[in-house]
Write a protein that holds these residues in place. Structure first.
Motif, PDB file in Angstrom:
ATOM      1  N   MET A   1     128.069  11.855-145.238  1.00  0.00           N
ATOM      2  CA  MET A   1     127.045  12.400-144.342  1.00  0.00           C
ATOM      3  C   MET A   1     127.708  13.264-143.278  1.00  0.00           C
ATOM      4  N   VAL A   2     127.276  14.499-143.163  1.00  0.00           N
ATOM      5  CA  VAL A   2     127.845  15.438-142.194  1.00  0.00           C
ATOM      6  C   VAL A   2     127.039  15.361-140.911  1.00  0.00           C
ATOM      7  N   LEU A   3     127.730  15.140-139.790  1.00  0.00           N
ATOM      8  CA  LEU A   3     127.053  15.050-138.514  1.00  0.00           C
ATOM      9  C   LEU A   3     126.674  16.425-138.007  1.00  0.00           C
ATOM     10  N   ASN A   4     125.567  16.477-137.298  1.00  0.00           N
ATOM     11  CA  ASN A   4     125.144  17.701-136.640  1.00  0.00           C
ATOM     12  C   ASN A   4     126.190  18.085-135.595  1.00  0.00           C
ATOM     13  N   PRO A   5     126.642  19.358-135.584  1.00  0.00           N
ATOM     14  CA  PRO A   5     127.669  19.762-134.612  1.00  0.00           C
ATOM     15  C   PRO A   5     127.283  19.464-133.174  1.00  0.00           C
ATOM     16  N   VAL A   6     126.003  19.614-132.861  1.00  0.00           N
ATOM     17  CA  VAL A   6     125.548  19.346-131.487  1.00  0.00           C
ATOM     18  C   VAL A   6     125.712  17.867-131.167  1.00  0.00           C
ATOM     19  N   LYS A   7     125.308  16.990-132.086  1.00  0.00           N
ATOM     20  CA  LYS A   7     125.452  15.554-131.877  1.00  0.00           C
ATOM     21  C   LYS A   7     126.918  15.156-131.793  1.00  0.00           C
ATOM     22  N   ARG A   8     127.743  15.808-132.634  1.00  0.00           N
ATOM     23  CA  ARG A   8     129.171  15.493-132.627  1.00  0.00           C
ATOM     24  C   ARG A   8     129.771  15.838-131.270  1.00  0.00           C
ATOM     25  N   ASP A   9     129.390  16.979-130.729  1.00  0.00           N
ATOM     26  CA  ASP A   9     129.907  17.391-129.426  1.00  0.00           C
ATOM     27  C   ASP A   9     129.445  16.433-128.321  1.00  0.00           C
ATOM     28  N   LYS A  10     128.179  16.007-128.383  1.00  0.00           N
ATOM     29  CA  LYS A  10     127.662  15.081-127.381  1.00  0.00           C
ATOM     30  C   LYS A  10     128.403  13.750-127.424  1.00  0.00           C
ATOM     31  N   LYS A  11     128.660  13.252-128.647  1.00  0.00           N
ATOM     32  CA  LYS A  11     129.386  11.992-128.780  1.00  0.00           C
ATOM     33  C   LYS A  11     130.810  12.120-128.256  1.00  0.00           C
ATOM     34  N   SER A  12     131.409  13.262-128.536  1.00  0.00           N
ATOM     35  CA  SER A  12     132.773  13.492-128.071  1.00  0.00           C
ATOM     36  C   SER A  12     132.828  13.553-126.550  1.00  0.00           C
ATOM     37  N   GLN A  13     131.859  14.242-125.949  1.00  0.00           N
ATOM     38  CA  GLN A  13     131.808  14.330-124.495  1.00  0.00           C
ATOM     39  C   GLN A  13     131.549  12.968-123.857  1.00  0.00           C
ATOM     40  N   TYR A  14     130.652  12.208-124.479  1.00  0.00           N
ATOM     41  CA  TYR A  14     130.358  10.867-123.959  1.00  0.00           C
ATOM     42  C   TYR A  14     131.596   9.989-124.043  1.00  0.00           C
ATOM     43  N   ASP A  15     132.296  10.067-125.174  1.00  0.00           N
ATOM     44  CA  ASP A  15     133.506   9.268-125.358  1.00  0.00           C
ATOM     45  C   ASP A  15     134.562   9.624-124.316  1.00  0.00           C
ATOM     46  N   GLN A  16     134.737  10.911-124.055  1.00  0.00           N
ATOM     47  CA  GLN A  16     135.717  11.349-123.056  1.00  0.00           C
ATOM     48  C   GLN A  16     135.326  10.877-121.655  1.00  0.00           C
ATOM     49  N   LYS A  17     134.036  10.948-121.357  1.00  0.00           N
ATOM     50  CA  LYS A  17     133.568  10.529-120.038  1.00  0.00           C
ATOM     51  C   LYS A  17     133.789   9.036-119.827  1.00  0.00           C
ATOM     52  N   LEU A  18     133.435   8.234-120.826  1.00  0.00           N
ATOM     53  CA  LEU A  18     133.608   6.789-120.708  1.00  0.00           C
ATOM     54  C   LEU A  18     135.081   6.415-120.585  1.00  0.00           C
ATOM     55  N   CYS A  19     135.928   7.044-121.366  1.00  0.00           N
ATOM     56  CA  CYS A  19     137.371   6.766-121.292  1.00  0.00           C
ATOM     57  C   CYS A  19     137.939   7.160-119.931  1.00  0.00           C
ATOM     58  N   ARG A  20     137.467   8.281-119.400  1.00  0.00           N
ATOM     59  CA  ARG A  20     137.933   8.727-118.067  1.00  0.00           C
ATOM     60  C   ARG A  20     137.517   7.719-116.991  1.00  0.00           C
ATOM     61  N   LEU A  21     136.305   7.213-117.087  1.00  0.00           N
ATOM     62  CA  LEU A  21     135.830   6.235-116.108  1.00  0.00           C
ATOM     63  C   LEU A  21     136.589   4.922-116.216  1.00  0.00           C
ATOM     64  N   LEU A  22     136.921   4.518-117.443  1.00  0.00           N
ATOM     65  CA  LEU A  22     137.684   3.281-117.623  1.00  0.00           C
ATOM     66  C   LEU A  22     139.082   3.408-117.036  1.00  0.00           C
ATOM     67  N   ASP A  23     139.655   4.617-117.093  1.00  0.00           N
ATOM     68  CA  ASP A  23     140.973   4.841-116.500  1.00  0.00           C
ATOM     69  C   ASP A  23     140.904   4.889-114.973  1.00  0.00           C
ATOM     70  N   GLU A  24     139.821   5.441-114.461  1.00  0.00           N
ATOM     71  CA  GLU A  24     139.714   5.695-113.016  1.00  0.00           C
ATOM     72  C   GLU A  24     139.223   4.480-112.240  1.00  0.00           C
ATOM     73  N   TYR A  25     138.373   3.669-112.852  1.00  0.00           N
ATOM     74  CA  TYR A  25     137.770   2.535-112.138  1.00  0.00           C
ATOM     75  C   TYR A  25     138.209   1.218-112.760  1.00  0.00           C
ATOM     76  N   SER A  26     138.423   0.230-111.892  1.00  0.00           N
ATOM     77  CA  SER A  26     138.808  -1.109-112.359  1.00  0.00           C
ATOM     78  C   SER A  26     137.695  -2.129-112.148  1.00  0.00           C
TER      79      SER A  26
END
Length: 319
Positions: A1-26
């Motif tokens: 199943m091929v993901l929609n490029p728009v959805k893929r980008d949103k998931k990637s951005q969400y993943d980056q945001k969550l990882c950044r917050l986990l690094d920044e906040y304890s």
């Protein structure tokens, strides 16, 4: 199943945001967001702006991002968040005081009507008094067994009635009656379910503990350790003062019963040989007080004598 490029980008951005917050906040608050509207959520975000960030998302996506980030950073502590992501929940990342953040969230609770099918979070009681409804509306009250009377052309509730119990589903009749009476019994907002702090997870009730509570609990713990240590004759720092006192008592008992002695036992032996010293010590302690009483007693007669002299002078001159 091929993901929609728009959805893929949103998931990637969400993943980056969550990882950044986990690094920044304890510190993270896991909050339930049931029945919270978009406008209310926006108000909460604005209230937290500057010291905290609210992040919502699908639980599967959040769990996946946390696992991947834990593997990349070798920080397995953040995986303690995964079991907490159940239901309609969100994450509040903060560097501020956890109790103050929870209090800030509580400010944005709003009243809500009782909708059909909702599970009541609290008991709903209809208070007595005039409802303002005309007598044709009495059927609603009769169905729900609410005692009423007609007063000045309107329906009046005689006594308070528990309409809905906590945990029960709201029925159509209850919802209709509360709507007619203008009662919005429920209030909804973000509710803190769990607290994550540097890898540790605990209940939000811990935030209510004060320094006095902690001192009391610590003192109780020390007392229990000391009691247990004395019971099994196992030396610990908590039991040390009690051990020294007991040893001193035992040594004093031996010294009194035998010819063995030490400086601290000499006074006790002297008192036991001559019990009258106890009375002498008591008299010495009470002496200053008795002296003051005697001086007061001496001063009082002088006043009486002065008064009697004045009376005698009055008698001489016939006044």
């Amino acid at each position: 199943m091929v993901l929609n490029p728009v959805k893929r980008d949103k998931k990637s951005q969400y993943d980056q945001k969550l990882c950044r917050l986990l690094d920044e906040y304890s510190q993270v608050l896991v909050v339930a967001a049931d029945n919270v509207g978009s406008t209310q959520m926006q108000s909460i975000r604005q209230g937290l702006r500057g010291h905290s960030i609210l992040l919502m998302g699908k639980n599967t996506m959040m769990k996946r991002s946390i696992r991947i980030h834990a593997e990349k950073t070798n920080n397995n502590d953040i995986q303690n968040l995964i079991p907490l992501l159940v239901g309609n929940v969100g994450l509040i990342f903060t560097k501020g005081d956890l109790k103050e953040v929870r209090e800030e969230i509580a400010k944005y609770k709003v009243g809500a009507p009782a909708r059909v099918g909702l599970i009541a979070p609290i008991d709903v009681v209809v208070p007595p008094g005039n409802t303002g409804l005309d007598p044709s509306q009495t059927s609603f009250f009769q169905v729900l067994n609410i005692p009423t009377k007609i007063n000045k052309g309107t329906v009046e509730i005689i006594t308070a009635v528990e309409l809905i119990k906590k945990g029960d589903k709201v029925g159509s009749s209850e919802a209709a009656l509360l709507s007619k009476l203008g009662i919005r019994p429920f209030s909804y907002g973000l509710v803190v379910l769990s607290v994550y702090d540097n890898g540790s997870v605990f209940s939000p009730e811990v935030l209510d503990l004060t320094e006095d509570d902690l001192i009391e609990k610590f003192a109780n713990g020390v007392s229990m350790v000391a009691s247990f240590s004395l019971a099994i004759s196992y030396p610990t720092l908590a039991a040390a003062p009690h051990v020294f006192v007991n040893v001193y008592k035992n040594a004093l008992s031996v010294a009194v019963a035998t010819d063995y002695s030490f400086p601290q036992a000499e006074k006790v032996k002297e008192f036991l040989k001559d019990p009258s010293k106890f009375a002498v010590a008591a008299v010495v302690v009470d002496a200053p007080a008795s002296g003051q009483e005697k001086e007061e007693q001496k001063e009082e007669p002088k006043e009486e004598e002065e008064g009697s002299d004045d009376e005698m002078m009055l008698d001489i001159f016939g006044d």
